[in-house]
Motif scaffolding. Sequence first.
Motif, mmCIF file in Angstrom:
data_model
loop_
_atom_site.group_PDB
_atom_site.id
_atom_site.type_symbol
_atom_site.label_atom_id
_atom_site.label_comp_id
_atom_site.label_asym_id
_atom_site.label_seq_id
_atom_site.Cartn_x
_atom_site.Cartn_y
_atom_site.Cartn_z
ATOM 1 N N ASN A 59 4.637 4.476 -2.114
ATOM 2 C CA ASN A 59 3.450 5.095 -2.695
ATOM 3 C C ASN A 59 2.834 6.126 -1.774
ATOM 4 O O ASN A 59 1.642 6.407 -1.845
ATOM 5 C CB ASN A 59 2.402 4.050 -3.094
ATOM 6 C CG ASN A 59 2.901 3.177 -4.245
ATOM 7 O OD1 ASN A 59 3.619 3.656 -5.102
ATOM 8 N ND2 ASN A 59 2.530 1.915 -4.220
ATOM 9 N N LYS A 60 3.607 6.673 -0.861
ATOM 10 C CA LYS A 60 3.152 7.721 0.042
ATOM 11 C C LYS A 60 3.989 8.964 -0.198
ATOM 12 O O LYS A 60 5.122 8.870 -0.664
ATOM 13 C CB LYS A 60 3.293 7.288 1.520
ATOM 14 C CG LYS A 60 2.426 6.114 1.894
ATOM 15 C CD LYS A 60 2.648 5.751 3.333
ATOM 16 C CE LYS A 60 1.828 4.511 3.686
ATOM 17 N NZ LYS A 60 2.065 4.074 5.050
ATOM 18 N N ALA A 61 3.401 10.109 0.135
ATOM 19 C CA ALA A 61 4.127 11.360 -0.047
ATOM 20 C C ALA A 61 5.359 11.370 0.858
ATOM 21 O O ALA A 61 5.321 10.907 1.987
ATOM 22 C CB ALA A 61 3.212 12.546 0.283
#
Length: 169
Positions: free
Chosen positions: A165-167
């Motif tokens: 859920n992180k870039a």
Amino acid sequence: FFIITACQDDAPYEDTEVMMTFTTRAVVTQDKESNAIDVEKMDNLRVIVVRENGDIVYNDTRQVDGEPTATVSFQTPVKTGGENFKFFAIANYSSLVKVPDWGNVDIDGLITYVEGNGSEISINSPIPQTKYWTAKVNPYESLSVSQQLDYLVSKISVQFKNETNKAQS
């Protein structure tokens, strides 16, 4: 006094039926089926058959429209004792960007041509599939052959699943 002689061909020809069935190699390698595979099914099929002396005895196309198999059947005269024929099939031939002169083909040159231009296909078009083989055909015998077509090139799909859920970059 004259003697007239007639020369008869040592190898008269007799009609023989040849039937070929081709199957596609459209295979899904992921757990669930994808719509992407529909694009890779046979759309059209061209079959060329050449007698051992180089004469083309069959050169025709047919629409397959995504069916997994296509059957081609024709009759040709065959020498007594049989003779070798060269068979060439290409599915999705209309996907090739550089198209050979199908009406005037040299089958040995055609194989080299298609293999050399197989990676140049139209975007979003099905991948061409081919098969080439030589077989002996005997008169008075029906020849039935099944061949699986092979892809000239391949396409792959890579999917990344971001579980953080992180870039990502």
